[in-house]
Enzyme design. Structure first.
Site, short mmCIF file in Angstrom:
data_model
loop_
_atom_site.label_atom_id
_atom_site.label_comp_id
_atom_site.label_asym_id
_atom_site.label_seq_id
_atom_site.Cartn_x
_atom_site.Cartn_y
_atom_site.Cartn_z
N ASP A 150 27.28 19.24 -9.43
CA ASP A 150 26.12 18.86 -10.24
C ASP A 150 25.87 20.00 -11.22
O ASP A 150 25.54 21.12 -10.82
CB ASP A 150 24.90 18.63 -9.35
CG ASP A 150 23.80 17.85 -10.06
OD1 ASP A 150 23.91 17.68 -11.29
OD2 ASP A 150 22.85 17.42 -9.39
N ASP A 164 27.15 14.60 -15.78
CA ASP A 164 27.08 15.94 -15.21
C ASP A 164 27.22 15.97 -13.70
O ASP A 164 26.90 16.99 -13.08
CB ASP A 164 25.76 16.60 -15.61
CG ASP A 164 24.55 15.84 -15.08
OD1 ASP A 164 24.66 14.63 -14.84
OD2 ASP A 164 23.48 16.46 -14.92
N GLU A 165 27.71 14.90 -13.10
CA GLU A 165 27.71 14.83 -11.64
C GLU A 165 28.91 14.02 -11.16
O GLU A 165 29.23 12.98 -11.74
CB GLU A 165 26.41 14.18 -11.19
CG GLU A 165 26.19 14.14 -9.70
CD GLU A 165 24.86 13.48 -9.35
OE1 GLU A 165 24.58 13.39 -8.16
OE2 GLU A 165 24.13 13.03 -10.27
#
Length: 468
Positions: A11, A105-106
Site C-alpha cells: 500500500d 496504489d495497492e
C-alpha cells in the site's frame, strides 16, 4: 491457510499527496490535500501532515478547509499517478505472476507462486528489497504487509504505515488480532461496528467468544459466517491475477442542484452516451442498465433494468436510462447523476437492440443512428484552465505549477522535482508566454540505464503522464 507468510500486500503511503510532495519541493513536509476543489468536492488523499489536523479521504472538501485552512489544496493529476502506478506494478510482476491490483496504489502478491519467498526470512528480505526498489524507481515510499493470508497481509500493511514493513508469523494470528477493534476486519464499517458495539462486542476476541450462531443472529447469515471466520483468522482466498471488470459507469456531481426536469433528462442522455463510449473503448457490452440519482437531501436512489442480452448500442442505453429516470422524483433538485452498465460480456448480440425499446423503434430508425460525436462541452473560462496543482511551462522561467488563479491572474511556483523550493510569480491568465505542460518524472533516468530495455527507471515519457 499457508504455513509461511508468502502473501504480500503493498500500500503506497498517501499516494496522491506523496506524489505531489515529491513533484513539488516547496510542499515537502507540509499539509497537502488532493481532491475536488468545487463546493461539493471530496478529499481523495491527504498527506500525513494534513491527517494530523483530522483530514481524511472521502471527507467533504469544505470540512477539510475548516480543519486545515493553511494546507495546499490541489486537483488530482490521474495520468501522472497512473504512470507511477505502472512502474510499481512492473516491480511487483517481476516478483510473481500472481499480482492482484486493488487500485492504483495497492496490490496483493503471491510470492510463493513466483519463487520469490518460501519462508519467513525469504519473505522479509523480499519485502525489504521491494520497498527499496520502489523508492529507487519512483522516489516514493510504500508500506508492506506479509502474512499467510490476504486478510492478515492487508492488516499488516496498515500496521506498517507509514513507510514500514510488518510480518505476521503463522501461528501468531489469533493473539495479534484478539485485542484489535472489530473495525480492523474487512467489511466491518461504521454501521456494522455500531451494531456490534451495542451488543457489547468491540474487539476481535469478543467476536470469537460470541460464537457463530450469535453473529448470524446479529448481522445475518452471510455476514455472520464471514465475521466468525475472520475472527478466527481464517482466510483461504487466493491471489487472483486478473480482476474482472464488473461494470462500466460514469457520473457527474453538480455545483448547483438541478431543478429543471428537462435539464436532468438531457444530463442523463449525455451520461448514457459517455458510458457507451467507455464501454466500447473496453470492447465490452452489458445486459443491465443502472441509473444513479443523488437528490438535494443527499438521499441516493439507484434504478436498474436488465435486458435479454448484452448490448453496446447507445440508443438502447439512452432509452433504458430515460425509462429508469421516469420512476424517480427529482422535483426537489438533483446534485449527482450517474449511468452505468453491468452484466458485462465481450460480445454483442445484434438482435437484442429492438427489444430494449419495447418495439417502439422501427427498423429504419435503428439503421439511422447518427455517428458517434464527442460530448459537447461549454467553453471553459480561461481562469478555470489554471487549476491548483497543474503543470505549466513559461517561455523564460521554465517548469512550474499553478498555486492559484482568480481575477484574471494566475500564480505559479517555478520548481522541479530535483530543484530547491522555487520562486513564485504572478501573470495574467492570457499571458502568451505561459502554457500547460506535462508532469516531470520524479526520478531521473541514470546514465548507466541508457540502452537497457529492461531498466525500470523512468524516462521523461513515462513521467509525462501520457500512459493510462
Amino acid at each position: 491457510m499457508r504455513n509461511a507468510p508468502t502473501i504480500l500486500h503493498l500500500d503506497m503511503d498517501a499516494f496522491y499527496a506523496q506524489a505531489e510532495q515529491a513533484s513539488k519541493p516547496s510542499l515537502r513536509g507540509k499539509a497537502v490535500i488532493v481532491g475536488g476543489l468545487g463546493p461539493r468536492g471530496v478529499v481523495a488523499t491527504a498527506s500525513y501532515e494534513a491527517r494530523a489536523f483530522g483530514v481524511h479521504s472521502a471527507m467533504p472538501m469544505a470540512q477539510a478547509r475548516r480543519l486545515a485552512p493553511n494546507a495546499a489544496y490541489l486537483v488530482p493529476r490521474f495520468p501522472f499517478y497512473r504512470s507511477i502506478s505502472d512502474q510499481v506494478m512492473r516491480l511487483l510482476r517481476a516478483l510473481s505472476p500472481l499480482v492482484e491490483p486493488l487500485s492504483l496504489d495497492e496490490a496483493f502478491v503471491d510470492l510463493e507462486a513466483g519463487g520469490a519467498a518460501w519462508d519467513s526470512e525469504s519473505a522479509r528480505l523480499t519485502g525489504v528489497r521491494l520497498r527499496a526498489d520502489i523508492r529507487a524507481v519512483t522516489g516514493l515510499t510504500g508500506s508492506v504487509g506479509l502474512a499467510a493470508s490476504k486478510m492478515l497481509a492487508k492488516i499488516a500493511s496498515e500496521e506498517a504505515k507509514p513507510d514500514g514493513l510488518v510480518l505476521i508469523e503463522p501461528g501468531t494470528e489469533r493473539a495479534l488480532l484478539g485485542p484489535m477493534s472489530v473495525r480492523t476486519l474487512p467489511g466491518v464499517g461504521p454501521a456494522t461496528g455500531d451494531h456490534l458495539r451495542r451488543a457489547g462486542i468491540t474487539t476481535v476476541d469478543e467476536l470469537a467468544e460470541a460464537g457463530e450462531d450469535e453473529l448470524v443472529r446479529l448481522v445475518g447469515k452471510a455476514h455472520g459466517h464471514g465475521l466468525y471466520a475472520m475472527a478466527l483468522a481464517r482466510d483461504d482466498r487466493p491471489v487472483v491475477a486478473e480482476r474482472e471488470t464488473k461494470s462500466v459507469s460514469v457520473e457527474d456531481t453538480y455545483d448547483v442542484d438541478i431543478h429543471d426536469r428537462l435539464r436532468v433528462e438531457l444530463e442523463v442522455q449525455r451520461l448514457a452516451e459517455r458510458c457507451v463510449r467507455r464501454l466500447r473503448g473496453s470492447g465490452l457490452s452489458g445486459r443491465t442498465i443502472v441509473l444513479k440519482v443523488r437528490r438535494y437531501d443527499f438521499s441516493t436512489l439507484t434504478r436498474s433494468e436488465t435486458l435479454r442480452g448484452p448490448t453496446d448500442d447507445p440508443a438502447v442505453v439512452r432509452e433504458a436510462a430515460a425509462r429508469l429516470l421516469d420512476s424517480v422524483d427529482t422535483t426537489g433538485g438533483v446534485r449527482l447523476l450517474g449511468v452505468g452498465v453491468s452484466g458485462l460480456a465481450d460480445f454483442t448480440q445484434e438482435d437484442l437492440f429492438a427489444q430494449a425499446a419495447e418495439g417502439e423503434r422501427s427498423e429504419g430508425a435503428a439503421e439511422e443512428e447518427a455517428p458517434e460525436e464527442p460530448a459537447r462541452e461549454e467553453p471553459t473560462p480561461v481562469e478555470r484552465q489554471w487549476r491548483p496543482g497543474l503543470d505549466v511551462a513559461h517561455a523564460e522561467l521554465g517548469h512550474g505549477w499553478v498555486q492559484g488563479s482568480g481575477l484574471g491572474r494566475v500564480t505559479v511556483r517555478f520548481e522541479t522535482p530535483e530543484s530547491e523550493p522555487g520562486r513564485v510569480r504572478t501573470f495574467r491568465v492570457d499571458d502568451p508566454a505561459l502554457a500547460p505542460a506535462e508532469p516531470l518524472p520524479l526520478v531521473r533516468r541514470r546514465p548507466e540505464d541508457d540502452g537497457d530495455p529492461d531498466s525500470t527507471f523512468p524516462d521523461p515519457a513515462v513521467g509525462s503522464g501520457n500512459t493510462g
